[in-house]
Structure formats: C-alpha cells, structure tokens
Design an enzyme around this catalytic site. Structure first.
Site: not given
Length: 258
Positions: A14, A62-63, A89, A141, A154, A156, A158, A187
């Site tokens: 965020a 760190d997620v 996100n 995505s 990337y 893979a 998503k 975006i």
C-alpha cells in the site's frame, strides 16, 4: 455515512501505486486501515489516512515470510479486534529473456506474488472463519489471462493467484467468506514506468514507446489510474458483492476481454 464506515480493511503493498490508491479510496469511504509494505514509507501513508479522520496501522512486513505475515495479522487484531476485508496487493516484477532469467528472480517473484497471496489468505481465513464473515480480495494481473513476452515467472505467479482465489472461494463459502480477485491492465504507476523501460529495451523501443503502442490496443485509448482499480475493489469489499465469489474481474479498459 460512507460505504465502508467503521470497517477494518487490510491492504498489502500500500505504499505506492494501486495499493496506495485503494487505501486512500477506502479511507474516504469510512474504513479504518491496516496498511502494509516492505518500505518505511508506509508510515507516511498511515499518517495521510489519519489526517482524513480514520484510524490507520502501518505494518512493515515481507509478505513472502510466514512469521512476518502472521505478525501483521496479529497486530491488526490487537489494534482493531476484527478484520472485515483483506486485500492482498503486494507484487513485484522483473523482465528478462528466458535464457537470462535467473532462479533468484523466479523465486522472488513467485515468493511475493503467489506465496505471499497464499500466506495472507491463510492468515485472513483463520480470522474470518472464527468471525463467520469476511471478504478476501487478491490482486492478479492481465498476465493471469495471457502471458506476455519476457515474463514467464510473473505470468506463472499471477495465474496462481486465480487458482488460489477459486479454490479458497469454494472452501470458505460455508463460513460466509467471499474470495475474489481482479486483473489490472496498464495502470499509471511506478511499476509501469519500469515495465515500459525494461520491455522497451528488449523490444527495441524508446522510453515511453512501449506503453504508447500497447495503449492503442485499449478500446478507451488511455492507461488506467489507481482510482479506476480502487472503485472495483470498493465494490468487492462492500455488501453489494455478497453473492459474488471465486471471480476474477479485469480492470483494463477492455484490453483483454476474457
């Protein structure tokens, strides 16, 4: 009263871009926020939300690390006592030819984008099952619909987000928990400045040319803004979406219609 008055909503990633846009949009609609990033700047985002008259808890974590994710969700419960909506996100990307793509890049992108979503969903689910309600929203995505050149890792990660979303939607429905995802297209964010530059190098385009060319494939002929994404997320976080689960919705101006 705002659409999300007195709800507690967690948003990972965020500190900038889409995540920042989502957090501020939801705060304007009355929510209290738990905002996360690996960057210390997340504290500035929290201060901005507080100036809007809402409560905000910044968590640097760190997620991709289970202990840090569990610590974040525990802090959210300690601060607010509940969690109405959890929006996952946080994401990273690198761009490289397959012959040059490193194992470290693969692990980092999969770790944040796929494992990170899994770990956050797991922590959110434990809370929401006990509550008997809740909404989980995951960021996928356009590359969860169609893999682009030079980014197999990337894509893979998503595609994995959609799979996680569908599986958990079926598992958590009996507990009153919905699980949905969204696919942003091009975006106007820092990530797309990077994308334009790095894809451009490999495609032989000058800075700015790649996004300009790809924008011509968008029916609206413009890139999206974080606010365009935030409006959809607000809907998915609201009671208006109570009969919607397991879905992944494109927010891309019609770039990909599937």
């Amino acid at each position: 009263m705002g659409k999300h008055e007195d709800k507690v909503i967690l948003v990972t990633g965020a500190s900038r871009g889409i995540g920042k846009g989502i957090a501020f949009h939801l705060a304007r609609e009355g929510a209290d926020l738990v905002v996360n990033s690996i960057e210390e700047e997340i504290k500035d985002i929290a201060e901005g939300i507080k100036k809007m008259g809402r409560r905000a808890l910044p968590v640097v974590a760190d997620v991709s690390q289970k202990a840090e994710v569990e610590g974040m969700f525990n802090k959210a419960l300690e601060e607010f006592g509940k969690l109405d909506v959890s929006i996952h996100n946080a994401g990273v990307i690198t761009i490289a030819r397959i012959t040059e793509l490193t194992e470290e890049e693969w692990d980092k992108v999969m770790g944040v984008n796929a494992k990170g979503v899994f770990l956050c969903c797991q922590a959110a689910a434990r809370i929401m099952i006990k509550q008997g309600y809740g909404k989980i929203i995951n960021t996928a995505s356009g590359q969860a619909r169609e893999g682009f050149i030079y980014t197999p890792h990337y894509a893979a990660s998503k595609f994995a987000v959609i799979g996680i979303t569908q599986s958990l939607a079926k598992e958590l429905a009996p507990y009153g928990v919905t699980v949905n995802a969204f696919c942003p297209g091009i975006i106007d964010t820092d990530m797309w400045i990077y994308n334009d530059r790095e894809w451009g190098k490999l495609l032989g385009n000058k800075p700015g040319e790649t996004v300009k060319k790809w924008t011509q494939d968008i029916p609206f002929k413009r890139v999206g803004q974080p606010e365009d994404v935030a409006k959809l997320v607000s809907f998915l976080a609201s009671s208006d979406s109570d009969y919607i689960t397991g879905q992944t919705i494109n927010v891309d101006g019609g770039l990909i219609m599937s």
